[in-house]
Motif scaffolding. Structure first.
Motif, short mmCIF file in Angstrom:
data_model
loop_
_atom_site.label_atom_id
_atom_site.label_comp_id
_atom_site.label_asym_id
_atom_site.label_seq_id
_atom_site.Cartn_x
_atom_site.Cartn_y
_atom_site.Cartn_z
N PHE A 173 44.31 51.18 48.38
CA PHE A 173 44.38 50.87 47.17
C PHE A 173 43.78 49.70 46.18
O PHE A 173 43.21 49.88 45.21
N PRO A 174 43.36 48.57 47.01
CA PRO A 174 42.67 47.55 46.23
C PRO A 174 41.19 48.23 46.02
O PRO A 174 40.62 47.84 44.88
N GLN A 175 40.64 48.73 47.21
CA GLN A 175 38.98 49.21 46.79
C GLN A 175 39.15 50.14 45.66
O GLN A 175 38.14 50.34 45.18
N MET A 176 40.00 51.00 45.37
CA MET A 176 40.19 51.94 44.28
C MET A 176 40.38 51.09 43.09
O MET A 176 39.68 51.59 41.91
N ILE A 177 41.09 50.17 43.01
CA ILE A 177 41.54 49.35 41.81
C ILE A 177 40.47 48.55 41.31
O ILE A 177 40.46 48.41 40.03
N SER B 53 39.09 38.35 36.01
CA SER B 53 38.88 39.47 36.83
C SER B 53 38.94 39.13 38.27
O SER B 53 39.66 39.83 39.15
N HIS B 54 38.33 37.98 38.56
CA HIS B 54 38.23 37.39 39.92
C HIS B 54 39.73 37.32 40.29
O HIS B 54 40.07 37.40 41.60
N LEU B 55 40.61 36.26 39.74
CA LEU B 55 41.72 35.89 40.02
C LEU B 55 42.59 37.23 40.50
O LEU B 55 43.52 37.29 41.24
N SER B 56 42.49 38.44 39.48
CA SER B 56 43.30 39.49 39.66
C SER B 56 42.84 40.28 41.11
O SER B 56 43.81 40.71 41.64
N ILE B 57 41.57 40.32 41.50
CA ILE B 57 41.12 41.12 42.73
C ILE B 57 41.65 40.09 43.85
O ILE B 57 42.11 40.72 44.90
N TYR C 68 37.33 44.87 36.89
CA TYR C 68 36.31 44.48 36.31
C TYR C 68 35.67 45.11 34.92
O TYR C 68 35.34 44.77 34.08
N SER C 69 35.88 46.35 35.04
CA SER C 69 35.40 47.12 33.92
C SER C 69 36.27 47.35 32.62
O SER C 69 35.87 47.36 31.62
N LEU C 70 37.44 46.91 32.94
CA LEU C 70 38.52 46.67 31.98
C LEU C 70 38.67 45.23 31.29
O LEU C 70 38.89 44.98 30.06
N ARG C 71 38.41 44.26 32.35
CA ARG C 71 38.56 42.93 31.75
C ARG C 71 37.36 42.25 31.45
O ARG C 71 37.35 41.31 30.95
N ASN C 72 36.33 42.70 31.82
CA ASN C 72 34.99 42.20 31.67
C ASN C 72 34.17 42.85 30.48
O ASN C 72 33.85 43.94 30.77
N LYS C 73 33.78 42.02 29.34
CA LYS C 73 32.75 42.78 28.27
C LYS C 73 31.65 43.13 28.86
O LYS C 73 30.95 44.30 28.41
N ASP C 74 30.98 42.35 29.67
CA ASP C 74 29.66 42.62 29.97
C ASP C 74 29.62 43.90 30.76
O ASP C 74 28.59 44.50 30.69
#
Length: 343
Positions: free
Chosen positions: A312-316, A274-278, A321-327
């Protein structure tokens, strides 16, 4: 806790700067003897398009993007705040990132929506200076947060037994406050340098917000010093975090490759996905717009391209994080369940 401390500091600085800016601008400009130059009271934001038929569509799109940005990032902050399982450095920095994303969008989009709705594209001189200040603060702050998050992942993967000792609450708070302080000082320097400039009759900014480089382009004064500061401070304050991110992930990859099991490697890499994607989204959009702007002849196209890094980045980010992070998924389900029961 520290997210709200950051908010208080930003508000305090805003009021201080609003009070200080008119006096500083008068003092600076009075010391410059110029002819055929006037003290301006407002700028004109030309926006993305001057086609009146497109204005309702632009208004609707930006309103939706703003609401999605605020709601999505607010859910992340609430999920981290109310779920004790997420009370660790990784999600503490994530909540600060979400808070910053809300502030970035709030600094630019509402003013644009008001201008479209009232068909009045002006922004006051003071409002423009403050917009420049906050945009620089927030982007610089987000830049540092991404670097700090990379260091957090490095400590968690490369030094798992000492992680809680390294990333203690004192260090986490110090890193946030220090990043915010440096960001504010950087923004204050650029904003005060803009106050030193004079402007003639051309006060049209080909953007939907007061972008520093665009304001310099319409100035009658010599902006060499301003441009040097942009390149020197920008290179320094962007180069150090990027170097830190590259160093952290170099060490992370080296450590992960030494893990014998494929399951262990996947688990280690998944915490960084998730962090790498952001990081890729933040720097990819910013650098893409920066390097493409010299080849864009149309100011309207340049203004439209700026949406890719200012909106765009602020919206995505919340979706990443919600889609890639299970916690985060589990916490959001609990939070939404509680909200339904409350309603």
């Amino acid at each position: 806790m520290f997210a709200f401390s950051a908010l208080v500091l930003l508000i305090w600085t805003s009021h201080f700067f609003i009070i200080l800016s008119p006096h500083l601008s008068i003092r600076f400009i009075n010391n410059i003897e110029t002819r055929n130059q006037t003290m301006i009271s407002e700028f004109i934001l030309l926006g993305i398009s001057d086609d009146q038929e497109l204005q309702p569509l632009i208004f609707s799109l930006f309103l939706i993007m703003y609401l999605v940005t605020v709601f999505g990032n607010l859910l992340i902050i609430l999920a981290v705040s109310f779920d004790s399982n997420l009370h660790n450095p990784m999600y503490f920095f994530l909540s600060n990132l979400s808070f910053t994303d809300i502030c970035v969008s709030t600094t630019t989009i509402p003013k644009m929506l008001v201008n479209i709705q009232t068909q009045n594209h002006s922004i006051t001189y003071k409002g423009c200076i403050n917009q420049i200040f906050f945009i620089i603060v927030l982007f610089c702050f987000e830049n540092f947060i991404l670097a700090v998050m990379a260091y957090d992942r490095y400590a968690a993967i490369c030094h798992p037994l000492r992680y809680t000792v390294i990333m203690n609450s004192y260090l986490c708070g110090l890193l946030i406050l220090l990043s915010l302080f440096i960001s504010m000082m950087n923004a204050l320097i650029h904003s005060l340098m803009v106050l030193h400039l004079s402007f003639c009759t051309d006060v049209e900014i080909p953007q939907f917000f007061c972008e520093l480089t665009q304001v310099l382009n319409i100035s009658c004064s010599n902006t060499l010093t301003n441009n040097i500061l942009i390149y020197v401070l920008g290179g320094l304050l962007a180069g150090i975090p990027i170097s830190g991110i590259i160093f952290s992930y170099t060490r992370i990859v080296s450590s992960v490759l030494r893990i014998s099991t494929a399951k262990g490697k996947y688990k280690a890499f998944s915490t960084c996905g998730s962090h790498l994607s952001i990081v890729s989204l933040f720097y990819g959009t910013s650098l893409g717009v920066y390097f493409s702007s010299p080849f864009t002849s149309s100011p309207k196209k340049a203004a439209a391209a700026s949406v890719m890094y200012i909106v765009f980045p602020q919206m995505i980010n919340p979706f990443i994080y919600s889609l890639r992070n299970k916690d985060i998924k589990v916490s959001l389900k609990k939070l939404i369940g509680k909200m339904r029961c409350f309603l």
